[in-house]
Design an enzyme around this catalytic site. Structure first.
Site, PDB file in Angstrom:
ATOM      1  N   SER A 133       0.871  -1.171   0.157  1.00 45.32           N
ATOM      2  CA  SER A 133      -0.002  -0.014   0.098  1.00 45.32           C
ATOM      3  C   SER A 133       0.858   1.289   0.116  1.00 45.32           C
ATOM      4  O   SER A 133       0.334   2.428  -0.188  1.00 45.32           O
ATOM      5  CB  SER A 133      -1.041  -0.128   1.240  1.00 45.32           C
ATOM      6  N   GLY A 184      -4.205  -1.983  -0.964  1.00 39.32           N
ATOM      7  CA  GLY A 184      -3.248  -1.614  -1.933  1.00 39.32           C
ATOM      8  C   GLY A 184      -3.220  -0.270  -2.270  1.00 39.32           C
ATOM      9  O   GLY A 184      -3.768   0.564  -1.503  1.00 39.32           O
ATOM     10  N   GLY A 198      -2.383   3.843  -4.608  1.00 37.60           N
ATOM     11  CA  GLY A 198      -2.725   4.518  -5.598  1.00 37.60           C
ATOM     12  C   GLY A 198      -4.053   5.086  -5.363  1.00 37.60           C
ATOM     13  O   GLY A 198      -4.829   5.304  -4.307  1.00 37.60           O
ATOM     14  N   CYS A 208      -9.120  -1.638   3.353  1.00 38.00           N
ATOM     15  CA  CYS A 208      -8.114  -0.214   2.899  1.00 38.00           C
ATOM     16  C   CYS A 208      -8.764   0.060   1.351  1.00 38.00           C
ATOM     17  O   CYS A 208      -9.779   0.249   1.439  1.00 38.00           O
ATOM     18  CB  CYS A 208      -6.622  -0.566   2.976  1.00 38.00           C
ATOM     19  N   LEU A 209      -7.835  -0.085   0.386  1.00 36.50           N
ATOM     20  CA  LEU A 209      -8.061  -0.198  -0.748  1.00 36.50           C
ATOM     21  C   LEU A 209      -9.491  -0.829  -1.181  1.00 36.50           C
ATOM     22  O   LEU A 209     -10.483  -0.452  -2.222  1.00 36.50           O
ATOM     23  CB  LEU A 209      -7.177  -0.384  -1.728  1.00 36.50           C
ATOM     24  N   GLN A 232     -12.475   1.217  -0.266  1.00 30.94           N
ATOM     25  CA  GLN A 232     -12.797   2.214  -1.182  1.00 30.94           C
ATOM     26  C   GLN A 232     -13.499   1.315  -2.459  1.00 30.94           C
ATOM     27  O   GLN A 232     -14.183   2.179  -3.018  1.00 30.94           O
ATOM     28  CB  GLN A 232     -11.553   2.861  -1.361  1.00 30.94           C
ATOM     29  N   ASN A 244      -3.159   3.088   7.128  1.00 27.34           N
ATOM     30  CA  ASN A 244      -2.306   3.537   5.845  1.00 27.34           C
ATOM     31  C   ASN A 244      -3.073   3.827   4.609  1.00 27.34           C
ATOM     32  O   ASN A 244      -3.498   2.854   3.923  1.00 27.34           O
ATOM     33  CB  ASN A 244      -1.453   2.328   5.679  1.00 27.34           C
ATOM     34  N   GLY A 267      -4.326   7.295   1.817  1.00 23.18           N
ATOM     35  CA  GLY A 267      -4.260   8.654   1.545  1.00 23.18           C
ATOM     36  C   GLY A 267      -5.329   9.346   0.744  1.00 23.18           C
ATOM     37  O   GLY A 267      -5.587  10.370   0.607  1.00 23.18           O
ATOM     38  N   HIS A 317      -6.527  -1.293   8.923  1.00 23.24           N
ATOM     39  CA  HIS A 317      -5.891  -2.736   8.659  1.00 23.24           C
ATOM     40  C   HIS A 317      -5.971  -3.659   9.762  1.00 23.24           C
ATOM     41  O   HIS A 317      -5.429  -3.727  11.016  1.00 23.24           O
ATOM     42  CB  HIS A 317      -4.392  -2.334   8.531  1.00 23.24           C
ATOM     43  N   GLU A 371      -5.484  -6.599  10.279  1.00 26.44           N
ATOM     44  CA  GLU A 371      -4.719  -7.699  10.508  1.00 26.44           C
ATOM     45  C   GLU A 371      -3.499  -7.072  11.444  1.00 26.44           C
ATOM     46  O   GLU A 371      -2.573  -8.261  11.842  1.00 26.44           O
ATOM     47  CB  GLU A 371      -4.098  -7.986   8.986  1.00 26.44           C
TER      48      GLU A 371
END
Length: 396
Positions: A59, A256, A258, A285-286, A289, A327, A329, A369, A371
Site C-alpha cells: 500500500s 493496495g 494508488g 483499505c483500498l 474504497q 495506511n 491517503g 488494517h 490484520e
C-alpha cells in the site's frame, strides 16, 4: 528555500542524502540504505514499531515514509517481518526519512543489519533531519511530491532533482495496483506467527475464499487461513465470471496503493457482479474504497492521510472505540454513500469514514488494517464476522 530549511534545523553535517520537494525546498541529511534516487509522495507514519512491515506494505507503493518515532532500524531486520507476498519482490515504500542515525541490530530475531536490508530491497534512507518539522509541514500543506537521493560522495544535481520532483504527477489520478498485484493465481496456507515456532501451516478448511489482490499483505492471508479459509489469491484484473467459476463461499478485496478511482475503472464492474451474486464480501483499505465505489459512492484525496498504528475509530456496530493501524491517503466521501450502504466506523481524529456495511446483501468493508501488522489487534474480530457471514449464507 535551502537556506530556510537549514535555519529550521533540517540540515545534516554530512549531506550524503537530500530530499528535494516539488516546491524547490531542499532538505539535507545523512544517507543510508540504497544509493540512487526515487520520486514519490512524502507522508508521515506515527507507529513506534513495525518499520519493516510498514516499508514492505504494498500500500506504500509510490510513497516516501517519514517516521515520527526517532529510533528506526535499531532492532535490525529479518525475513519473517516482510509483508510482501513475494519476499524477494521489491514492493512498498520508495524511501524513508528518520531522525536518529541507524544503529546496529539489538534483537534476538534480527538476521541482518537494517542498512544492509534496505540496500537489498533498493530503499533509500535519509537520517539526521527534524522529522517533527517535516510532519508539521505535511499537516499544514499536505503530502508533497519529492525526490529522495543518496550519494555517499554527496554529489547531487539539485536543479535536475527539482525539475524531476516538480514534474512527477503525484498519486492522485495514478493506478499503482499493476505494480503490486500478483501475475497469476496461487493458494495460501501459512498461518499466524508464534514465538518459538514461527509461522504455522493450515490443517483443514471450512470455506473457500477468493482474494482479489490489489497489493495484499501476508498477515491478512494468514488470518484468513487461521479462520479456516481455503484461500485462492487472484490478480486484480480477474473477471467476475472467473472468480465466480471458482465457486467461492466468500470474496475478499485487499488493501493496495494508488488512487481508488483509477483502479476502480476495471475493478468496480467486477465487484458489482460479485455483489449482485450475493457472495459474502469483505474489503480492507483500498478494498473498502473499491466496495464504496461499486455501490455508487465517491472517494477523495486526503491532505495528510492516515498512517500509523495508534488511530482511534468508533465502531457503531459494537459501540466501542478501537485503536487501529491505518495506511491510506484517500477516503470514502460519506455524503455520497447510497441508502443501502450504512456507515459503520468513523475516525475520531478527523471524522472521516472508516467502514461501511450493505443492508441488502452480505458485504462490509473497513478502511483500517485489522490484520495488525504492525499495530494493535483490536479489530481481529472482523475476520470472524466474515466467517459468520459465509456460515449464514451456507445454512440459509
Amino acid at each position: 528555500m535551502q537556506d530556510q530549511a537549514k535555519q529550521q534545523g533540517w540540515s545534516s553535517s554530512k549531506p550524503t542524502a537530500v530530499l528535494v520537494m516539488a516546491d524547490g525546498t531542499i532538505v539535507e541529511g545523512a544517507g543510508f540504505g540504497a544509493t540512487g534516487k526515487a520520486v514519490g509522495e512524502v507522508c508521515f507514519n506515527t507507529a513506534m514499531t513495525g518499520y519493516q512491515e510498514i516499508l514492505t506494505d504494498p500500500s506504500y507503493a509510490g510513497q516516501i515514509v517519514t517516521f515520527t518515532f526517532p529510533h528506526i532500524g535499531n532492532v535490525g531486520a529479518n525475513d519473517e517481518d516482510v509483508e510482501t507476498v513475494d519476499i524477494d519482490h521489491v514492493q512498498g515504500a520508495r524511501g524513508l526519512i528518520v531522525r536518529a542515525p541507524v544503529t546496529g541490530p539489538s534483537n534476538f530475531r534480527a538476521q541482518k543489519d537494517f542498512d544492509d536490508w534496505l540496500k537489498t530491497r533498493g530503499i533509500i534512507g535519509l537520517a539526521g533531519m527534524d522529522t517533527r518539522a517535516l510532519t508539521a509541514l505535511i499537516r499544514e500543506k499536505g503530502m508533497p511530491n519529492a525526490v529522495i537521493a543518496h550519494d555517499p560522495q554527496g554529489r547531487f544535481d539539485l536543479d535536475a532533482l527539482k525539475r524531476e520532483a516538480a514534474a512527477w504527477p503525484g498519486i492522485d489520478g495514478m493506478d499503482l495496483v499493476p505494480d503490486v498485484t500478483t501475475a497469476k493465481d496461487y493458494g495460501w496456507t501459512e498461518t499466524s506467527w508464534k514465538l518459538g515456532s514461527g509461522y504455522g501451516a493450515q490443517h483443514g478448511t471450512r470455506f473457500k475464499v477468493v482474494a482479489l489482490d490489489f497489493g495484499v499483505k501476508r498477515n491478512i492471508l494468514r488470518l484468513l487461513a487461521d479462520a479456516g479459509c481455503e484461500v485462492t489469491v487472484v490478480p486484480a484484473t480477474t473477471s467476475a465470471d472467473d472468480i465466480l467459476a471458482l465457486k467461492p463461499d466468500g470474496v475478499f478485496l485487499s488493501n493496495g496503493p494508488g488512487d481508488p478511482a483509477e483502479t476502480g475503472k476495471y475493478a468496480v464492474p467486477t465487484i458489482q457482479k460479485i455483489l449482485e451474486a450475493r457472495v459474502p464480501t469483505f474489503g480492507i483499505c483500498l478494498g473498502h474504497q473499491m466496495m464504496a465505489l461499486a455501490v455508487g459512492a465517491k472517494t477523495m484525496k486526503m491532505r495528510q492521510g492516515h498512517h500509523g498504528a495508534n488511530h482511534p475509530v468508533k465502531d457503531f456496530t459494537t459501540h466501542k472505540v478501537e485503536i487501529v493501524s491505518m495506511n491510506h491517503g484517500f477516503a470514502v466521501d460519506p455524503a455520497t454513500l447510497p441508502a443501502n450502504a450504512v456507515e459503520t466506523l468513523k475516525s475520531l481524529f478527523d471524522g472521516t469514514n472508516c467502514g461501511i456495511a450493505l443492508t441488502d446483501r452480505p458485504a462490509f468493508s473497513v478502511q483500517h488494517h485489522p490484520e495488525a501488522s504492525p499495530g494493535p489487534q483490536d479489530s481481529h474480530y472482523l475476520f470472524a464476522r466474515f466467517i459468520e457471514m459465509m456460515e449464514k449464507r451456507r445454512t440459509a
